[in-house]
Design a protein around this motif. Structure first.
Motif, mmCIF file in Angstrom:
data_model
loop_
_atom_site.group_PDB
_atom_site.id
_atom_site.type_symbol
_atom_site.label_atom_id
_atom_site.label_comp_id
_atom_site.label_asym_id
_atom_site.label_seq_id
_atom_site.Cartn_x
_atom_site.Cartn_y
_atom_site.Cartn_z
ATOM 1 N N THR A 360 0.763 -1.228 -0.165
ATOM 2 C CA THR A 360 0.046 -0.085 -0.133
ATOM 3 C C THR A 360 0.790 1.129 0.023
ATOM 4 O O THR A 360 0.721 2.179 -0.621
ATOM 5 N N TRP A 364 1.364 4.813 -2.381
ATOM 6 C CA TRP A 364 1.457 5.941 -1.771
ATOM 7 C C TRP A 364 2.232 6.979 -2.499
ATOM 8 O O TRP A 364 3.586 6.775 -2.295
ATOM 9 N N ILE A 378 -3.056 -4.666 -8.048
ATOM 10 C CA ILE A 378 -3.948 -3.954 -6.858
ATOM 11 C C ILE A 378 -5.090 -4.892 -6.327
ATOM 12 O O ILE A 378 -5.461 -5.092 -5.158
ATOM 13 N N ILE A 381 -3.673 -7.013 -3.656
ATOM 14 C CA ILE A 381 -3.832 -6.357 -2.118
ATOM 15 C C ILE A 381 -5.155 -6.367 -1.683
ATOM 16 O O ILE A 381 -5.355 -7.001 -0.396
ATOM 17 N N THR A 385 -6.008 -9.409 1.324
ATOM 18 C CA THR A 385 -6.484 -8.652 2.623
ATOM 19 C C THR A 385 -7.702 -9.279 3.226
ATOM 20 O O THR A 385 -7.647 -9.644 4.182
ATOM 21 N N VAL B 68 -7.876 -0.945 5.547
ATOM 22 C CA VAL B 68 -7.000 -1.028 4.468
ATOM 23 C C VAL B 68 -7.628 -0.727 3.194
ATOM 24 O O VAL B 68 -6.817 -0.186 2.294
ATOM 25 N N VAL B 72 -6.271 1.870 0.395
ATOM 26 C CA VAL B 72 -5.723 1.372 -0.986
ATOM 27 C C VAL B 72 -6.544 2.156 -2.001
ATOM 28 O O VAL B 72 -6.014 2.841 -2.828
#
Lengths: 671, 411
Positions: A360, A364, A378, A381, A385, B68, B72
Motif C-alpha cells: 500500500t 502512496w 492492486i 492487495i 487482505t 486497509v 488502498v
C-alpha cells in the motif's frame, strides 16, 4: 559460471589403485547423435534451456488451470440448486478432490515454477540455471506425473478422498478404486520436479548472481522464489514419506495408520499438514513476489521497505513451519496444543500484514499507471487482505471449531489462493508477456479479463462466507432446502449466486485465452513490443525481448537495487528530482557492444525426458502389473547411465554437418 | 439451581452482543434468521462462549479490512498518473514500518489472551452432569447412554441413533469415537465441532439452554454419503428427559397376535434382525423354547454396527437423520413448538397419522438407491463381502407393509 564446460584435459579417476583409469567425457558413447536441432519440436522436447522449459511449464500449467476450472464449474453446477443431480455422489467426490489437486499441484505450483525458471536467471544476470539437464528432468517429471494422475479418470476413477486424503478414509477398504494410488504415485513424480527445482534454483540464486548483486540488491521476486525453494526443500521430503506410507498401506498391506494394529490415523494428518501448511506459502509467495515487482514499476517508485518485505517473506517461510496443527483444531489435539498453535497462527499474521502495508505504501505518493498487470496487482492487495483477515478469525481456535470444514474455510482459502496466488500470476502474465514472447497482450482485452475475474471471484467466493457461517459443510455432494433457512442469508440464494459467479469467472479466464490468441494468431497485427514497454526497474529488461538463448551478450555489473532504473534515471538526492539520462535501447547497445565472445551453453539431451517418463511406467506397475515396475526401472537405469556418461556439451560429430572449430561456438552461431 | 442465577446476566450480555454483532454481520455476512445450522445463533453455554469470543474478532477484522481497503482506494485515486513528475524514489520509512508491525501485534495479543482462556474453558470436564457416548460410522451416528447417576439417573444402558436426546440446561459430556473412518460431530448452536477418530475417545461439551431441536451434520469428509450423515440434538426439560429414559427402557411389547404387525415381527426377524437389534425380541422354536434374537452386524457390515430399532418411533428421523419419520406437517409442529410445549410434542413420537411412509417405504425397498452407499454385492466384494450401509433386501410390497406396521409399534 556453474555451467559445466568440457574439460580440455582428461579427468583422472580412481587414482591410487594401480594404473589410473582415464575418462574423457567429451567422447561420444551413444549411437545416437545429440539432439542439437535449434528449431522444430526436437528443440523443445530435448531442450535444457531454462526459458524454453519455463514456457513449457507455463503452457502445461495453463492447460491444467483450465482443467481444474472445468472441474470447479461442474461442482458449482451441482450445488446451484438443492439436491443437485449433475454428478453422482462418487463422481462429485472425485471432482472436488481432483479440483484441489489440479489447482494446487498442477497449476499454481508449476506456474510459479514457470515464472521462476524463466525469470530467475534473467533477474540475477545468469545465462541459465546451475543444472540445466536436471531442470529439464524436473519439467518432464511434472508433466509425466500430471498425465499419470489424470489417466486415473479413464482407468477406474480418480482419487476420491479429498485433497488431504485423511486416513483411514483413503485406505483401499474405504476407497476401493485405484484413484488414490494414481494420486499418491503421481504426486511422488511431480514432487521430484519440485525437489530438483528447489535444489537447482537455490544453487543458481546463491552462486550465479551477476557481479555486484549482493543478496540485498537482488530483485524481490527472486528473493521470494529463494524462500519458496527452501520451503520446498524441506516440505517435499515430508509429503514424500507420507505418500510412501500411503502407497505401502494401500498396495502392500502395511498398517502405518491402522488402529487395529496399534497405529493412529492422526499420524497422517500431522505428516500431511507439516507439508501442507508450508505448501500454502509455497503457493502464495510467488504471487507476492510478482506483485512486489509489478507495483513499483507501475507506481514509478521503489518497493516501499524492500528489507521489510524480504525479511517478512523469510519470516513467513520460517513461522509457516510452526502452524500446521491449525488445520487440526477439531481433531482432538487437546487444549495445550490447540492454544499453542492458535497463538502461533496469529503470529504469522504479523509478517503478512507487513507485506500489505508495504504494498500500500508503495502506491502512496506514486504516479500510478493502471496497466492490466497493475490492476491485477492492486486486486491482489484487496482480495488477499480479505482472505488474510478471515484467516485471523479462524486463528481463534474456538471460533475455528465452528468454521473449519465449512464453506467459510472454502471462502477463506480461495481469497488467499485465488486472490493471492492466482491474481499475482495474472499480474505476472501481463507484465512479463512482452519479455517472454516479444509482444504485449491487448490491454483492452486485459481489462475485460481483469474485471470479469474480479467480479466473478467475489461473486463466487464472497457468498461462501455466508454459506459457511450458515452451517453448510464443504465436500457435500448436495444441500437440502430443509437446512437452507429463509430470509436474506438463506443458503439457496447464495449458492446460486456463487454458481453464477463461477460462470462469470470462467468468462473472465476465457478473455485471457482469447487475448493470447488475438495477440499471437498468424494474422495478428499486434506489433513487436518496445524494448522496455513498462519503464521497468530490474535486470531482466537489460536484454532483448524475447532474450537470446544465452540471455545476455555480456553479464551486466550491478551497482544498485533496481539496477535498470538507475541506469535510466538519475536521482538528485537533495531535491528528490528524477531525470532520465539514458534510454533502454542505449543501455542495451552499450551492453551488447562489450559482448563476450566465448559463451558456453550446455547441449540438449535425450536423457531427462527418458528418465522422467520411465517413472509413470513404474507407477502403472505398482497399480496394475509388477512386471511394469521392472520395465520402468530399466528405463530409469538406462537413462541414469546415459546421462552420467554424456558430456555436457555436444561433440562436433553430433552436428549435421559436423561443427567446425569445436563445440565452443562463437557467439554468432548460437545467438 | 444456582446455574439459573448466573444465566440471566449472561442473557443480557448476549442481547448487547447481538446488537453489536448484528452490525458486524451486515459487513461480514454472518448472522441470519433461519438456517438451522447458523453458527451465529448460539443456544447453549459452550456455543455462547465461542460466540462471545468470535464476534469482537469479526468486528475488529472487519474494521481493519475497511481501513486497509479505504487506504488502498484513496491511494489509487489520489496517486493516479495525472502527468505529475516522477515521484520521489523513497525506499521506505523504518519508523512507520515498525509502528505498523507493533500495532497488529498488540491487536493480536488482545485476541490471543481470550482465545487461550476460552480454549481451556471449553476443554473443562469437571462440571459434567451427564455422559453420553457417541459413535460415528458410515453414515450415521449411534448414541449410547451408559448406566449412571448423571443425566438424572439411567438404570440400564440405552442405545439409540438418529437423534441425540439430552436434558436441557445440563452440562452433558459427549465421549466421541468412530468405528471406521474419521467423522466430525457438530451441532453448531450448541458447540463447535470435534472429530471422531477410530481408536481415540474425544470429549465434547454440550449444553442447551432450552428444549428444542438443534440441527447438525458430519463435517469431516467420510466418503460416499458424507452429505447424508446428519444429526439432530433434542433437548428436553429434565423431567421430560426422565420420561424419555423410562420410555426407552420399557419392556418389549410384542404385537397383538394375528395382526399385520405380528406378521411384520416374523418378517423383521427373518430379514432385518441380522443387523438391527430390537431389544426383547425373541423367537420361539417348534419345541416351545424361547431364545432372544441377537443382531450380529459384525458379520455383514464393515463398521460392525447397525442402528438399534427398539424404539424407532420415538425418533423423528432415520437413515443417518437424512429423512424424517414425520410428515412435513407433523415435523413442523415439533420443530416450531415453543420450549414449554416442545417436550410433550416430541415425546408423542411418530403416530400412524404422522408417519412419512413414502420415504420409509422407499428406503426399505431399496436403500442404496435412496442413499449412495457401498451396499451392492459387487461393491461388498471389495470389503470381504461386507456392506457399508443397508443393502436392498428384495422384499415384496406386502412384506414391506408388514415391517412398517411392526416398526410403527416400536415406541
Amino acid at each position: 559460471m556453474a555451467i559445466i564446460e568440457r574439460p580440455s584435459t582428461p579427468a583422472v579417476v580412481g587414482a591410487g589403485a594401480g594404473a589410473p583409469a582415464v575418462v574423457t567425457p567429451s567422447q561420444a558413447y551413444g549411437v545416437l547423435r545429440r539432439p542439437v536441432a535449434a528449431t522444430g519440436w526436437r528443440s523443445w522436447v530435448f531442450t535444457v534451456d531454462h526459458k524454453k522449459l519455463g514456457i513449457m511449464y507455463g503452457v502445461v500449467s495453463l492447460f491444467f488451470f483450465l482443467v481444474g476450472g472445468f472441474e470447479a464449474l461442474l461442482i458449482r453446477l451441482q450445488l446451484a440448486g438443492p439436491e443437485g443431480t449433475v454428478l453422482s455422489a462418487g463422481l462429485y467426490n472425485e471432482m472436488f478432490t481432483m479440483h484441489a489437486t489440479t489447482m494446487v499441484f498442477l497449476f499454481v505450483m508449476p506456474m510459479a515454477a514457470a515464472f521462476a525458471n524463466y525469470l530467475v536467471p534473467l533477474q540475477i544476470g545468469a545465462r541459465d540455471v546451475a543444472f540445466p539437464r536436471i531442470n529439464a528432468f524436473g519439467f518432464w517429471c511434472f508433466l509425466a506425473g500430471a498425465i499419470f494422475i489424470n489417466t486415473s479418470w479413464f482407468l477406474g476413477g480418480a482419487a476420491d478422498g479429498g485433497w488431504f486424503m485423511y486416513q483411514p478414509n483413503a485406505n483401499a477398504l474405504f476407497s476401493p478404486s485405484h484413484g488414490i494410488d494414481f494420486w499418491g504415485l503421481g504426486l511422488q513424480i511431480t514432487g521430484i520436479a519440485s525437489l530438483t527445482g528447489a535444489v537447482n534454483l537455490i544453487v543458481t540464486i546463491l552462486n550465479m548472481r551477476a557481479p555486484g548483486m549482493s543478496l540485498m540488491k537482488m530483485p524481490i521476486f527472486t528473493w521470494m522464489i529463494l524462500v519458496i525453494q527452501f520451503l520446498l526443500l524441506f516440505a517435499m521430503p515430508v509429503i514424500t514419506v507420507a505418500l510412501f506410507l500411503l502407497m505401502f498401506q494401500r498396495e502392500f498391506g502395511a498398517t502405518f495408520f491402522d488402529v487395529s494394529a496399534g497405529a493412529d490415523p492422526l499420524l497422517w494428518q500431522h505428516l500431511f499438514w507439516i507439508f501442507g501448511h508450508p505448501e500454502v506459502y509455497i503457493i502464495v509467495l510467488p504471487g507476492f513476489g510478482i506483485v512486489s515487482e509489478v507495483l513499483p514499476v507501475f507506481a514509478r517508485k521503489p518497493l516501499f521497505g524492500y528489507r521489510f518485505v524480504v525479511f517478512s517473506g523469510a519470516a513467513i517461510g520460517f513461522v509457516g513451519w510452526g502452524v500446521w496443527a491449525h488445520h487440526m483444531f477439531a481433531s482432538g489435539l487437546g487444549p495445550v496444543s490447540v492454544a499453542v498453535f492458535s497463538v502461533a497462527t496469529m503470529l504469522i499474521a504479523i509478517p503478512t500484514g507487513v507485506k500489505i502495508v508495504n504494498w500500500t505504501m508503495t502506491l502512496w505518493g506514486g504516479k500510478i499507471w493502471f496497466s492490466t498487470a497493475m490492476l491485477f496487482a492492486i486486486g491482489l492487495i484487496v482480495e488477499f487482505t480479505i482472505g488474510g483477515l478471515s484467516g485471523v478469525t479462524h486463528a481463534v481456535a474456538p471460533s475455528d471449531t465452528q468454521q473449519t470444514d465449512t464453506y467459510y474455510i472454502v471462502a477463506h482459502f480461495h481469497y488467499t489462493i485465488f486472490g493471492g496466488a492466482v491474481l499475482g500470476l495474472f499480474a505476472g502474465f501481463y507484465y512479463w508477456w512482452p519479455k517472454i514472447f516479444g509482444k504485449r497482450l491487448s490491454e483492452s482485452l486485459g481489462k475485460w479479463n481483469f474485471w470479469l475475474m474480479i467480479i466473478g471471484m467475489n461473486l463466487t467466493f464472497g457468498p461462501m462466507h455466508i454459506i459457511g457461517l450458515q452451517g453448510q459443510p464443504r465436500r457435500m455432494m448436495n444441500w437440502t432446502e430443509a437446512r437452507a433457512g429463509e430470509g436474506f442469508f438463506n443458503l439457496g440464494f447464495w449458492n446460486r449466486v456463487a454458481s453464477v459467479g463461477s460462470l462469470i469467472l470462467a468468462v473472465g479466464v476465457a478473455f485471457f485465452i482469447v487475448n493470447i490468441w488475438v495477440t499471437h494468431r498468424p494474422s495478428s497485427k499486434t506489433p513487436k513490443s518496445e524494448l522496455d514497454p513498462w519503464d521497468a526497474r530490474s535486470l531482466e529488461w537489460i536484454t532483448q525481448n524475447p532474450p537470446k538463448e544465452h540471455n545476455f551478450d555480456s553479464i551486466p555489473t550491478v551497482h544498485a537495487l533496481d539496477e535498470f532504473f538507475h541506469r535510466k534515471y538519475e536521482v538528485d538526492h537533495d531535491t528528490g528530482e528524477v531525470t532520465k539520462v539514458a534510454s533502454a535501447e542505449e543501455i542495451l547497445a552499450a551492453e551488447e557492444a562489450k559482448a563476450d565472445h566465448h559463451i558456453h551453453l550446455p547441449s540438449p539431451s535425450y536423457w531427462p525426458i527418458i528418465l522422467a517418463f520411465s517413472l509413470p511406467v513404474m507407477g502403472y506397475g505398482v497399480i496394475f502389473n509388477r512386471f511394469l515396475i521392472v520395465a520402468g526401472a530399466l528405463g530409469v537405469l538406462l537413462a541414469m547411465f546415459g546421462w552420467a556418461l554424456e558430456p555436457s556439451v555436444a561433440d562436433d560429430s553430433d552436428y549435421d554437418p559436423p561443427a567446425e572449430g569445436g563445440s565452443n561456438k562463437e557467439l554468432a552461431t548460437i545467438g | 439451581m444456582s446455574r439459573r442465577d448466573t444465566r440471566l446476566p449472561a442473557r443480557r450480555r448476549r442481547t448487547l452482543g447481538a446488537v453489536v454483532a448484528g452490525a458486524a454481520a451486515l459487513v461480514l455476512g454472518g448472522c441470519a434468521q433461519d438456517a438451522p445450522q447458523d453458527t451465529w445463533q448460539p443456544a447453549g453455554d459452550n456455543a455462547q462462549k465461542i460466540h462471545d469470543l468470535q464476534w469482537p474478532v469479526f468486528l475488529v477484522a472487519g474494521v481493519i479490512g475497511v481501513i486497509v481497503l479505504a487506504v488502498v482506494a484513496f491511494a489509487v485515486v489520489r496517486f493516479r498518473d495525472r502527468g505529475q513528475p516522477m515521484p520521489e524514489q523513497s525506499h521506505g520509512k523504518p519508523a512507520l514500518e515498525i509502528a505498523l508491525t507493533i500495532l497488529p501485534a498488540l491487536i493480536l495479543v488482545g485476541v490471543g489472551i481470550p482465545t487461550v482462556s476460552t480454549v481451556f474453558d471449553l476443554a473443562e470436564e469437571a462440571d459434567t452432569e451427564c455422559i453420553i457416548n457417541v459413535t460415528g460410522q458410515q453414515w450415521w451416528w449411534e448414541y449410547d447412554y451408559p448406566v449412571q447417576d448423571g443425566c438424572g439417573g439411567i438404570s440400564a444402558p440405552i442405545v439409540t441413533s438418529g437423534q441425540l436426546v439430552i436434558p436441557a440446561d445440563t452440562n452433558v459430556l459427549l465421549r466421541l469415537t468412530s468405528r471406521d473412518v474419521i467423522h466430525s460431530f457438530w451441532i453448531p448452536k450448541l458447540n463447535g465441532k470435534k472429530d471422531t477418530v477410530p481408536g481415540r475417545v474425544h470429549t465434547l461439551r454440550m449444553q442447551a439452554d432450552e428444549p428444542g431441536i438443534y440441527a447438525g451434520q458430519c463435517t469431516e469428509f467420510c466418503g460416499l454419503s458424507h452429505a447424508n450423515m446428519k444429526m439432530e440434538a433434542v433437548a428436553l426439560f429434565p423431567a421430560d428427559f426422565q420420561t424419555w429414559v423410562a420410555n426407552q427402557l420399557e419392556d418389549y411389547q410384542a404385537p397383538a397376535e394375528g395382526s399385520l404387525a405380528a406378521e411384520g415381527e416374523a418378517t423383521f426377524t427373518a430379514n432385518c434382525a441380522y443387523c438391527h437389534q430390537v431389544n426383547g425380541l425373541t423367537t420361539t422354536a417348534p419345541d416351545g423354547s424361547v431364545t432372544p434374537v441377537l443382531a450380529n452386524p459384525d458379520e455383514f457390515v464393515v463398521s460392525g454396527a447397525a442402528p438399534n430399532l427398539t424404539n424407532l418411533m420415538t425418533r423423528n428421523t432415520f437413515a443417518g437423520a437424512t429423512w424424517d419419520l414425520l410428515t412435513e406437517e407433523c415435523r413442523d409442529r415439533v420443530w416450531n413448538a415453543p420450549p414449554e410445549e416442545f417436550g410433550e410434542r416430541y415425546l408423542a413420537g411418530v403416530s400412524a397419522d404422522c408417519l412419512n411412509e413414502v420415504d420409509l417405504r422407499e428406503w426399505i425397498r431399496n436403500a442404496p438407491a435412496k442413499k449412495p452407499m457401498y451396499a451392492t454385492a459387487d461393491q461388498a466384494a471389495n470389503s470381504g463381502g461386507k456392506f457399508r450401509g443397508m443393502p436392498a433386501l428384495g422384499l415384496n410390497e406386502s412384506q414391506i407393509d408388514q415391517i412398517i406396521a411392526y416398526l410403527l409399534e416400536r415406541h
